[in-house]
Structure formats: structure tokens, C-alpha cells
Design a protein around this motif. Structure first.
Motif, PDB file in Angstrom:
ATOM      1  N   THR A 356       0.846  -1.196   0.000  1.00 16.59           N
ATOM      2  CA  THR A 356       0.000   0.000   0.000  1.00 16.59           C
ATOM      3  C   THR A 356       0.881   1.245   0.000  1.00 16.59           C
ATOM      4  N   LEU A 357       1.698   1.351  -1.048  1.00 17.57           N
ATOM      5  CA  LEU A 357       2.560   2.520  -1.250  1.00 17.57           C
ATOM      6  C   LEU A 357       1.834   3.495  -2.169  1.00 17.57           C
ATOM      7  N   SER A 358       1.117   4.407  -1.564  1.00 21.99           N
ATOM      8  CA  SER A 358       0.264   5.352  -2.284  1.00 21.99           C
ATOM      9  C   SER A 358       1.056   6.612  -2.606  1.00 21.99           C
ATOM     10  N   LEU A 359       2.071   6.501  -3.445  1.00 15.09           N
ATOM     11  CA  LEU A 359       3.143   7.491  -3.487  1.00 15.09           C
ATOM     12  C   LEU A 359       2.736   8.858  -4.024  1.00 15.09           C
ATOM     13  N   TRP A 360       1.847   8.923  -5.008  1.00 15.90           N
ATOM     14  CA  TRP A 360       1.411  10.237  -5.492  1.00 15.90           C
ATOM     15  C   TRP A 360       0.733  11.016  -4.371  1.00 15.90           C
ATOM     16  N   ASP A 361       0.055  10.293  -3.490  1.00 20.33           N
ATOM     17  CA  ASP A 361      -0.669  10.930  -2.390  1.00 20.33           C
ATOM     18  C   ASP A 361       0.239  11.271  -1.210  1.00 20.33           C
ATOM     19  N   THR A 362       1.399  10.608  -1.107  1.00 19.76           N
ATOM     20  CA  THR A 362       2.173  10.703   0.133  1.00 19.76           C
ATOM     21  C   THR A 362       3.551  11.340   0.000  1.00 19.76           C
ATOM     22  N   PHE A 363       4.086  11.473  -1.230  1.00 15.98           N
ATOM     23  CA  PHE A 363       5.482  11.904  -1.334  1.00 15.98           C
ATOM     24  C   PHE A 363       5.694  13.343  -0.894  1.00 15.98           C
ATOM     25  N   ARG A 364       4.666  14.177  -0.991  1.00 18.72           N
ATOM     26  CA  ARG A 364       4.817  15.579  -0.613  1.00 18.72           C
ATOM     27  C   ARG A 364       4.869  15.790   0.895  1.00 18.72           C
ATOM     28  N   ALA A 365       4.096  14.990   1.646  1.00 18.94           N
ATOM     29  CA  ALA A 365       3.932  15.293   3.066  1.00 18.94           C
ATOM     30  C   ALA A 365       4.124  14.093   3.985  1.00 18.94           C
ATOM     31  N   GLU A 366       3.399  12.992   3.723  1.00 19.29           N
ATOM     32  CA  GLU A 366       3.491  11.865   4.667  1.00 19.29           C
ATOM     33  C   GLU A 366       4.888  11.261   4.698  1.00 19.29           C
ATOM     34  N   ASN A 367       5.480  11.011   3.537  1.00 19.34           N
ATOM     35  CA  ASN A 367       6.805  10.397   3.545  1.00 19.34           C
ATOM     36  C   ASN A 367       7.873  11.288   4.189  1.00 19.34           C
ATOM     37  N   VAL A 397       4.931   2.688  -8.594  1.00 19.19           N
ATOM     38  CA  VAL A 397       4.094   3.887  -8.696  1.00 19.19           C
ATOM     39  C   VAL A 397       3.078   3.906  -7.559  1.00 19.19           C
ATOM     40  N   TRP A 398       2.261   2.857  -7.472  1.00 13.88           N
ATOM     41  CA  TRP A 398       1.217   2.731  -6.434  1.00 13.88           C
ATOM     42  C   TRP A 398       0.970   1.237  -6.253  1.00 13.88           C
ATOM     43  N   THR A 399       1.642   0.622  -5.294  1.00 13.24           N
ATOM     44  CA  THR A 399       1.533  -0.823  -5.139  1.00 13.24           C
ATOM     45  C   THR A 399       0.503  -1.188  -4.077  1.00 13.24           C
ATOM     46  N   LEU A 400      -0.274  -2.205  -4.387  1.00 17.51           N
ATOM     47  CA  LEU A 400      -1.331  -2.683  -3.491  1.00 17.51           C
ATOM     48  C   LEU A 400      -1.274  -4.207  -3.435  1.00 17.51           C
ATOM     49  N   TYR A 401      -0.930  -4.735  -2.273  1.00 20.24           N
ATOM     50  CA  TYR A 401      -0.859  -6.184  -2.059  1.00 20.24           C
ATOM     51  C   TYR A 401      -0.094  -6.869  -3.193  1.00 20.24           C
TER      52      TYR A 401
END
Length: 560
Positions: A356-367, A397-401
Motif C-alpha cells: 500500500t505505497l500510495s506514493l502520489w498521495d504521500t510523497f509531498r507530506a506523509e513520507n 508507482v502505487w503498489t497494493l498487495y
């Protein structure tokens, strides 16, 4: 006199330190009380209220049984029906999947051969009320009004715990429905086996947003199974095992000795044997597990303290900090094994693999946040990315399971890696990481062929061209920084030059980033900087020119 004064001062100082220590302990113990997991479960928030621990492998949470966009997490606060409690959930996503391995307690025999085509036809669903529902980090409770069963859920890192309290002398039963699916998900093959009088196991293979998802599970109960029924599609099955597209079971338990029934459930992407190893050993000490989960969350939330007298601001902040540590999720088993996208099984050595690497959503702030509050998780996340690269020769890019969804634009594994490296986070191979970054930005997928040919992505050849150009330019700049840090001067110059791609799509007349044709001159007309279109026939990803034109974080002075 001086000695007396000194003594009094020391007593006051010691008392103050003791009082301060007490206050700190009380303050630390209060972090979970500042979190409201129901925030985001309404509107378009797409969060779930169930039980998990930070970055936990299992997320045991209620499912309303509705397939709709606002039910991406399986739950929406506007609802009043529960279909059951499954063990994998997504938080905050714009696409729905998971909700695997559904359990539902009930007080009567259920006809599982009935063909269910929607939530309305589910024979085991129940109404509930928010007045009899609670949630806090690591814990969830709800009273099911139809079977009159109180459900409590908690979790450790790899094991979900259920506690069902039935009414006096009522029948005690649990339905397991592996055919249950919502949103994009669809069961392909599933199995349930009654292993002994306390244990069941099985698997669920499905397709959805994750095209090839394989979940193996084991569950053990605090009471012996007195009888059971097994169903595949609309057929009752004799024996101890059922296999098929939609395997179901109903288990019955003796109600005479206690009103409580407890269960432990563990999952694995690899095998039933690994699920058994992931299952917590020992008894069904629900309260101890709940306390441990709360303590784990307290530690995770205590990494940042804020100073405000406004309670609502504390709740907003710590709930956000809570949500920021729900994903990515632990994916490797206790023995280190996990499944990759090509169905091979590998072992994470000296790190924990995450999905669950939601990178477009997380690279700016969560990571970037995780580099500060969980640097060990950051290095493990990067090693997980490099394991993915070992299979695909491209960073995720966006991996899920174990599945690449290819959702959203850019390759934002790259800034995550560079940010961590520049902050001195160790635990991953920097040279291999650079190799992966360079290989990713030099391949031809997802518009990079156009980007390399024209220096930007032409709007008439690919949708979302402006956003893609801007994000690839930033990714290039990040590769350049890593190249410079590793002494690769030629690569540094090459990628730094390419990172100026944003200049191609800047229109000095309007002051906005705009879609440019492959002729290198023509702009996409007509142009309205406020106009937004979703995914198709648009130059911007989920936004407009007013929002995307500022995305040049690598060269702000020149943008100005």
C-alpha cells in the motif's frame, strides 16, 4: 539560615520535578484520547474506524456492504447496516479494494445457499446505531441490533482479535463469507478448511484494483466448534473443506458455559503455514492486546507534541497523525517472506516489507513526515521499493498487495528515496537505489518516451500532459541530486538539464502552465485556468492550471 533556605528550595525543586514527571506521564497516556477515528468516515474521507496498530498487517474493521465511491474503505458514517468485519482495509484512497476474509457473528442458522446479489439480500446483515458504537486507536466496538451481539475488535501487528458477547442462552455462531466483495473487488477462488474443533484456515484469491491478490488466513476460537455448515456458491458441501469461487461457512459454538466468544485471525500473502506462524501464540487475552495496541499508538503519537489550549485543534492534529501511520502496511510475514507481483516468494532480510505505497498521495507530506517520526520505517519502505524494482526494473508507482496499480502520475518513489538519503537515513543500498532511479526515468513507459523525445509531454499525445511533465521534471531533479551526492557528475548534469522541462509548458502570456502541442508552438485551446476535468481530455491530474502551475519545487526562484 542559608542551609534552611537551600533545603526548602531543593524540596520545592524536587516536588516540581516529580509533579512535572507525573504530568508528562499523564500527557503521554492521553494521546489516544485525542484521536477520533470517525473523522474522515463521512463525506468523501474514505477512512475506516476499525482496529489496527501503526503500519499493521491487519486492519479489522466493519463493512457496510455497499459498493460505491464513498465506501472505498468499506464503511461510511451515513450508513446503519453492517455486513460483517473483514481483515484488510484501505484508508483515504479514491479506489476501493480489499475487505478480505469477512466474519460476522449471528444468533441463528443462516441459509448461505441463498444467492446474494446486493447488500439487501445478505441474510446475515444487521442494523446498528452510532449511539452503541465506539472507536479509538487500536480498538473498535459496536452493538449489532438484529442478532443482539456486542462486537469488540483489537489488533496486534499481524493478528486481529474479535470478542463477541451474545445475549443469555442465545445461539452462538459466526459466518465466514469469502465471496463477500465490494467496489472493484471480485473473488476468483477461495477455500475454507475445518482443521480441528478450534481452528479453521483457508485462502481467498481475488481480482480488483489489485489484479492478482492472494490472501491466506487462519483463525482460532476460544471455544470448540460444535457443528458447522460449508457452502460453495449455492451448494452445501459435505466434509471438512470447501473450495470454489465463493466459499462460505457457518460455525456454531456451545452457549452454556459463557456468553463470550473470542477469535484470533492472521493473514499472509504467501501461505496458510505462514499465516499460522503470524498468528499470535498464547491465550485470548483481549484486554491485554487492546492495552498493548493503545500503548503502541501512544508511543507513535507522542513523537510530536503541540501546544494549544483548543481541544478541537488537538483532536484534528492527532487524528491526522494517526491516519498518517495507518499505511503503508506491513506485508512480510514473521519469517520475512512475502509475495511479489510476479507471484514469486522472496524473503525480506534485515527489513520489513511494506505494501500500500500510495506514493502520489504521500510523497509531498506523509513520507517526509515519516523520515522524522519513523526513520526505521522509511528505510524499510525504500527496501520494499527496491525489491519491487528487482522484479519490474522500474520503481513502484502505487503498489497494493504486491500489485502495481499504475495509479496517478510521476514516479514518486524517487523523491522519497532522495529525501531519506539526504537526511542521513541508512539501511538501504544507495548505489542500488540510484541505479533503480536512473533506470526508471530512462525507460519508455507512462509517457516517458514522449517526455524524452520532446522535452515535455505534448497534450495532443497524452492526457494529463502538464501534470506529467511537471512531475517528471521534479523527479529528474531528484535523480540529479542523488547523482551529485554519489559523485556521478555526468548524470547530474544530464538530469539537472532535463529537470527544466517545466519551462516548455509555461505560457508567459497567461502566466500558467499549459498543454502544448507536439509542434512545440501551439497551446491547447480554449483555455480556462479554473477548468478541471477528471482524468480524460485534460492537461491536469485532478486539478486545474491554478493548482498545478506552482509545482516547480526544484526551481522556485526561476519560476518566480
Amino acid at each position: 539560615m542559608k542551609n534552611g533556605t537551600l533545603f526548602i528550595l531543593l524540596v520545592v525543586l524536587f516536588s516540581g520535578c516529580k509533579e512535572s514527571t507525573t504530568e508528562n506521564k499523564q500527557h503521554k497516556a492521553s494521546f489516544v484520547k485525542l484521536v477520533n477515528p470517525f473523522i474522515g468516515t463521512g463525506g468523501h474521507g474514505h477512512t475506516y474506524p476499525g482496529a489496527t496498530v501503526p503500519f499493521g498487517m491487519v486492519q479489522v474493521s466493519p463493512d457496510n456492504g455497499i459498493s460505491s465511491w464513498d465506501w472505498c474503505s468499506g464503511y461510511h458514517y451515513s450508513d446503519s447496516i453492517i455486513a460483517g468485519f473483514s481483515h484488510l482495509h484501505l484508508s483515504g484512497t479514491g479506489i476501493g479494494d480489499l475487505a478480505d476474509i469477512l466474519f460476522m457473528p449471528t444468533n441463528k442458522a443462516i441459509d448461505l445457499t441463498f444467492n446474494t446479489t446486493s447488500r439487501d439480500s445478505l441474510p446475515y446483515k444487521s442494523s446498528y446505531s452510532h449511539t452503541n458504537e465506539k472507536s479509538s486507536p487500536g480498538y473498535y466496538q459496536v452493538f449489532l441490533e438484529d442478532p443482539k451481539v456486542n462486537v469488540e475488535l483489537t489488533s496486534s501487528l499481524r493478528t486481529a482479535y474479535h470478542k463477541y458477547t451474545f445475549t443469555e442462552k442465545s445461539e452462538q455462531s459466526v459466518v465466514i463469507d469469502l465471496g463477500f466483495a465490494i467496489n472493484w473487488d471480485k473473488a476468483l477462488k477461495s477455500s475454507i478448511t475445518i482443521e480441528d474443533d478450534h481452528t479453521i484456515s483457508g485462502y481467498r484469491f481475488s481480482t480488483g484494483w489489485a489484479k492478482n491478490q492472494k490472501v491466506f488466513f487462519v483463525a482460532t476460537f476460544s471455544k470448540p466448534i460444535s457443528k458447522y455448515t460449508l457452502v460453495e456458491n449455492q451448494n452445501s458441501i459435505d466434509g471438512q473443506s470447501v473450495d470454489g469461487e465463493k466459499a462460505k461457512a457457518q460455525l456454531f459454538f456451545n452457549a452454556e458455559d459463557s456468553n463470550e466468544l473470542l477469535a484470533k485471525v492472521a493473514v499472509s500473502s504467501v501461505s496458510i503455514a505462514n499465516a499460522k506462524e503470524n498468528l499470535d501464540s498464547g491465550d485470548f487475552n483481549f484486554e491485554k492486546v487492546r492495552e498493548d495496541a493503545e500503548s503502541t499508538w501512544n508511543t507513535a503519537l507522542s513523537k510530536i507534541t503541540i501546544e494549544t489550549p483548543v481541544d478541537s485543534l488537538k483532536t484534528i492534529f492527532y487524528t491526522a497523525l494517526y491516519h498518517a501511520q495507518l499505511a503503508p502496511v506491513t506485508f512480510s510475514d514473521k519469517n520475512g517472506q512475502f509475495r511479489k507481483g510476479n507471484d514469486s516468494i522472496v524473503t525480506a532480510t534485515n527489513y520489513t516489507a511494506y505494501s500500500t505505497l500510495s506514493l502520489w498521495d504521500t510523497f509531498r507530506a506523509e513520507n517526509p513526515l515519516l523520515t522524522l517520526i519513523a526513520p526505521d520505517k522509511t528505510s524499510d519502505i525504500i527496501n520494499s521499493m527496491l525489491a519491487y524494482y528487482g522484479t519490474k526494473n522500474i520503481l513502484p508507482v502505487w503498489t497494493l498487495y504486491a500489485n502495481e496499480t499504475n495509479c496517478m502520475t510521476g514516479y514518486h518513489s524517487i523523491p522519497v528515496i532522495v529525501d531519506a538519503y539526504q537526511k542521513g537515513i541508512k539501511g538501504f543500498d544507495a548505489e542500488k537505489a540510484y541505479e533503480a532511479m536512473k533506470a526508471t526515468m530512462m525507460q519508455d513507459e507512462r509517457g516517458l518516451n514522449l517526455y524524452k523525445k520532446y522535452g515535455y509531454v505534448p497534450y495532443n499525445l497524452l492526457d494529463e500532459s502538464v501534470t506529467i511533465t511537471l512531475e517528471y521534471a521534479f523527479d529528474d531533479w531528484c535523480v540529479a541530486q542523488m547523482a551529485k551526492a554519489l559523485g556521478k557528475e555526468d548524470d547530474y548534469k544530464y538530469f539537472l538539464n532535463r529537470s527544466k522541462a517545466y519551462q516548455y509548458v509555461f505560457d508567459p502570456e497567461t502566466g500558467f502552465m499549459r498543454g502544448k502541442s507536439d509542434d512545440g508552438v501551439s497551446w491547447n485551446e480554449p483555455f480556462d485556468p479554473k477548468h478541471s476535468n477528471h482524468r480524460e481530455h485534460t492537461d491536469y491530474t485532478e486539478g486545474n492550471a491554478w493548482q498545478h502551475s506552482w509545482f516547480v519545487p526544484q526551481d522556485v526562484e526561476n519560476l518566480v
